[in-house]
Design an enzyme around this catalytic site. Structure first.
Site, mmCIF file in Angstrom:
data_model
loop_
_atom_site.group_PDB
_atom_site.id
_atom_site.type_symbol
_atom_site.label_atom_id
_atom_site.label_comp_id
_atom_site.label_asym_id
_atom_site.label_seq_id
_atom_site.Cartn_x
_atom_site.Cartn_y
_atom_site.Cartn_z
ATOM 1 N N HIS A 157 0.842 -1.205 0.000
ATOM 2 C CA HIS A 157 0.000 0.000 0.000
ATOM 3 C C HIS A 157 0.878 1.258 0.000
ATOM 4 O O HIS A 157 0.554 2.245 -0.657
ATOM 5 C CB HIS A 157 -0.901 0.034 1.242
ATOM 6 C CG HIS A 157 -1.907 -1.076 1.305
ATOM 7 N ND1 HIS A 157 -1.861 -2.069 2.250
ATOM 8 C CD2 HIS A 157 -2.989 -1.334 0.528
ATOM 9 C CE1 HIS A 157 -2.885 -2.892 2.062
ATOM 10 N NE2 HIS A 157 -3.577 -2.475 1.018
ATOM 11 N N SER A 202 0.505 -8.867 1.245
ATOM 12 C CA SER A 202 -0.952 -8.912 1.337
ATOM 13 C C SER A 202 -1.343 -8.748 2.803
ATOM 14 O O SER A 202 -0.647 -9.254 3.692
ATOM 15 C CB SER A 202 -1.446 -10.277 0.841
ATOM 16 O OG SER A 202 -2.784 -10.482 1.243
#
Ligand code: PAF
Length: 259
Positions: free
Chosen positions: A42, A190
């Protein structure tokens, strides 16, 4: 860094910004939609957005409509304080963190559906998943009104579907794909990796190592199964190899470009 919790509050903030600096008219708004539990993958989206935008907006919303498994929804990791730290570090201007009733005032009677790409790969084993993703992303785009939105290639099928939706509905923004970030051992980053046991975490990099090296998708499946993975699918499509496996309750996905 502003935190806005309702679509109305976000709109008001955007209007204030517009009065101050011409937010909508002249500023480039970079948007990174997430479900929180932020990691360096991210952060790479946020870095790209920061480099290409005047205003960076991050959304954090664990979207119930895209979970076909209620247990997966309940157990989705939540790391709010750590998310705030990463957001501050990456220079986010505003976080949009709504609650489900505010995002679904209609009770999810209205949705965005795609009938082709969404029926294969993850769509085949997660009924309704991509309706949930497309519907929430459409809502987020309407609220945030970004110039560019950033999506990771790890969720390649999601990325293709969102690009298709933007074209189909003439949405006035650009979708920017960002390459998958990997741990040193190759495991794709993830939020779900946090749910792996130490033993599963040690075995998980084999997913990437096998799909990169195997001579065919059938061979990759055979090797994964031989090492004890419960394989959902391994498929080659459009010059990429896609994989989904279960490690206990946790479903992990990855994909690589075929050479
Ligand atoms: O990739 C995700 O985190 C989610 O599917 C998204 C795009 C934020 C929609 O909820």
């Amino acid at each position: 860094m502003k935190i806005l919790e309702t679509p109305q509050a976000f709109r008001e903030w955007r209007e204030e910004q517009a009065k101050l600096v011409g937010f909508v008219a002249s500023r480039r708004v970079g948007f990174v939609p997430t479900m929180g539990a932020l990691h360096e993958g991210h952060a790479s989206l946020l870095k790209r957005a920061r480099a290409q935008s005047d205003v960076v907006v991050l959304s954090i919303f664990v979207n119930p409509a895209q979970f076909n498994d209620p247990n997966d929804f309940q157990k989705y990791p939540k790391t709010w304080e750590q998310d705030l730290e990463i957001a501050r570090r990456e220079g986010v201007d505003a976080i949009f963190a709504p609650r489900a009733p505010d995002m679904y005032p209609d009770g999810y009677k209205y949705k965005v559906t795609e009938n082709e790409v969404s029926t294969v790969l993850c769509g085949a084993s997660r009924p309704g998943h991509f309706d949930g993703v497309l519907s929430v992303v459409m809502k987020l785009f309407q609220i945030v009104q970004p110039t560019k939105a950033y999506f990771g290639e790890k969720d390649y099928q999601q990325l293709s579907l969102i690009r298709g939706m933007v074209d189909a509905f003439f949405l006035p923004l650009e979708i920017v794909p960002v390459e998958t970030m990997r741990e040193a051992d190759g495991l794709a980053m993830s939020s779900r990796n946090r749910r792996l046991t130490p033993e599963q975490r040690a075995q998980a990099p084999r997913i990437y190592q096998i799909i990169v090296k195997a001579s065919s998708s059938d061979e990759a499946r055979r090797q994964l199964e031989a090492e004890g993975f419960k394989v959902d699918y391994v498929l080659d499509r459009e010059n990429r190899r896609f994989v989904a496996v279960f490690m206990g309750e946790v479903r992990l996905i990855d994909n690589v470009e075929l050479q």
